[in-house]
Write an enzyme that holds these catalytic residues in place. Structure first.
Site, PDB file in Angstrom:
ATOM      1  CB  VAL A  13      61.010  71.905  12.791  1.00  0.00           C
ATOM      2  CG1 VAL A  13      60.399  73.084  13.522  1.00  0.00           C
ATOM      3  CG2 VAL A  13      60.415  70.593  13.293  1.00  0.00           C
ATOM      4  CD  GLU A 130      54.022  76.363  23.829  1.00  0.00           C
ATOM      5  OE1 GLU A 130      53.751  77.339  24.534  1.00  0.00           O
ATOM      6  OE2 GLU A 130      53.683  75.189  24.127  1.00  0.00           O
ATOM      7  CB  ILE A 137      49.487  70.858  21.988  1.00  0.00           C
ATOM      8  CG1 ILE A 137      49.011  69.646  21.177  1.00  0.00           C
ATOM      9  CG2 ILE A 137      48.423  71.284  22.978  1.00  0.00           C
ATOM     10  CD1 ILE A 137      48.656  68.422  22.035  1.00  0.00           C
ATOM     11  N   GLY A 188      57.712  56.508   8.471  1.00  0.00           N
ATOM     12  CA  GLY A 188      58.650  57.554   8.881  1.00  0.00           C
ATOM     13  C   GLY A 188      58.348  58.148  10.241  1.00  0.00           C
ATOM     14  CG  ASP A 202      59.627  61.688  22.555  1.00  0.00           C
ATOM     15  OD1 ASP A 202      60.431  62.520  22.099  1.00  0.00           O
ATOM     16  OD2 ASP A 202      58.391  61.830  22.484  1.00  0.00           O
ATOM     17  CE  LYS A 206      57.658  64.916  23.136  1.00  0.00           C
ATOM     18  NZ  LYS A 206      57.084  64.012  22.128  1.00  0.00           N
ATOM     19  N   GLY A 303      55.497  67.103  13.345  1.00  0.00           N
ATOM     20  CA  GLY A 303      55.149  67.541  11.986  1.00  0.00           C
ATOM     21  C   GLY A 303      55.673  68.934  11.712  1.00  0.00           C
TER      22      GLY A 303
END
Ligand code: HSE
Length: 428
Positions: A13, A130, A137, A188, A202, A206, A303
């Site tokens: 990132v 964020e 998103i 991956g 996970d 969130k 990503g």
């Protein structure tokens, strides 16, 4: 004068940030009110520093956090290391050193966010994240800003790309759970230890974070019940299709009369519901509210560039606030007392798959158990299971979580029945 930032970590990132700063310089400068400069980058050791330099990165790499904390020119610390430690200590030290903080670390915020937020607020510093929910998103700021006049009643989310990729392959290609997991690892998406992704942890992190923004309530992570996808079989997938549904791992937050209900569970979604079309590694957050009604926010949940875009949005917002002298406001200012729903007020339709011997009278015995618990059935199907046994699947009418617990307890006590799976079903 440029706003100077320091990056903690230079992985996937973080290395997407220079791309945005370079490709979008003009727009970023106008929005931020200043240039944004990556002044220092913390890496683990000299070997990592050397490796990055050999790849052509010419940042000021440092191997000690002190070099960032003691640098009075650095305004914002951007934590992109992940996990709990040393990220947590570094963020706390950065705040105590008067730095604003941006992070994408959902584990840390879900488990320790309250403590860090309170420290930031007390010190009038920004603490924004964020990118922690659904990566690319822009959902948290949208809930905090654009939904200000609205009242949210329910949030449903496909919040984990890895498990959604796996479920999509199980549904569309008929793969088993193991085949889907092997492929997700080869591509991956899933880590060598895939527990957090496939067991709903996970997604539950969130959900816990979303509850602050959608309902103003801070949830203890343990208040988010989670069940993953590892028990889903090809038979469940086929039956869902036969009945007009798609199975996905869905995170949900719902207002009930006694409080908020939060959880993550495999869920049958009607094929014509917008969430049913969220495939592969994509994420989506579906919001029900009294003003807008129904809205869905769809995009990549992970990503490099998508996540870096959300991180950059936080950096720009802080820069702008510094410029406008409005710094110190909380990321989300809507806060109310946390109230958890009573189990008898949480209601849903459920899918139950039960194995039994293929003999006369078994179905009658089973329906009697449902009847005794006051659970009404909407659909019943019977199929062959292995070794000449029968597999009975039912979709119930709406039942409370309390009724469901009592029902599954009774089924497990009754001789000759084995509860194979229980999932939620979206519907009225
Ligand atoms: N591992 C996550 C996913 C991405 O598969 O969606 C980061 O939360």
């Amino acid at each position: 004068m440029a706003v100077k930032i320091a990056l903690l970590g230079f992985g996937t990132v973080a290395s997407g940030l220079p791309f945005l700063i370079k490709e979008n310089t003009n727009k970023i400068e106008k929005a931020a009110g200043s240039k944004i400069e990556i002044a220092k980058v913390l890496v683990r050791n000299n070997a990592e520093k050397q490796g990055l330099e050999e790849k052509g990165y010419d940042y000021h790499f440092v191997t000690s956090i002190e070099e960032i904390l003691e640098d009075s020119e650095i305004d914002i610390v951007v934590e992109l290391m992940g996990r709990i430690e040393p990220a947590k200590s570094f963020i706390i030290s950065a705040l105590n050193a008067g730095k604003h903080v941006v992070t994408a670390n959902k584990d840390l915020i879900a488990l320790h966010g309250k403590e860090i937020r309170e420290l930031a607020e007390q010190l009038h510093l920004a603490f924004y994240y964020e990118a922690a929910v659904a990566g690319g998103i822009p959902i948290l700021r949208t809930l905090a800003n654009s939904f200000t006049s609205d009242k949210i009643t329910r949030v449903l989310g496909v919040l984990n790309g890895t498990s959604n990729f796996m479920m999509t392959k199980m549904v569309e290609e008929g793969w088993s759970y193991e085949e889907a997991l092997n492929k997700a690892q080869a591509l991956g998406y899933a880590e060598s230890d895939p527990t957090n992704d496939v067991e709903g942890i996970d997604a539950a992190y969130k959900v816990a974070i979303l509850s602050q923004f959608a309902f103003g309530m801070t949830l203890d992570f343990n208040d988010v019940k989670h069940q993953g996808i590892s028990s889903i079989t090809p038979e469940d997938v086929l039956i869902a299709q036969k009945l007009g549904y798609v199975i996905k791992l869905v995170g949900s937050l719902e207002e009930t009369k006694s409080g908020i209900a939060a959880g993550v569970m495999p869920t049958f979604i009607p094929q014509d519901h917008p969430l049913a079309s969220v495939s592969g590694v994509m994420n989506a957050v579906f919001v029900e509210s009294i003003g807008i009604g129904e809205s869905m926010f769809y995009g990549p949940g992970a990503g490099q560039k998508p996540t870096a875009t959300s991180v950059m949005a936080d950096i720009i917002r802080i820069s702008r606030r510094l410029k406008d002298n409005t710094i110190g406001k909380a990321f989300n200012e809507f806060k109310v007392e946390t109230k958890l729903a009573d189990k008898k007020d949480i209601s849903s339709l459920y899918y139950l798959a039960i194995e039994t011997s293929d003999e006369k009278g078994q179905l009658l015995r089973l329906t009697k158990i449902f009847n005794d618990q006051d659970v009404s059935l909407r659909q019943v199907l019977q199929d062959k299971a292995k070794d000449g046994r029968a597999r009975v699947v039912t979709i119930t009418h709406a039942v409370s979580e309390k009724q469901l617990d009592d029902l599954t307890q009774k089924i497990s006590e009754e001789e000759g029945f084995q509860l194979l799976n229980r999932f939620k079903v979206l519907g009225d």
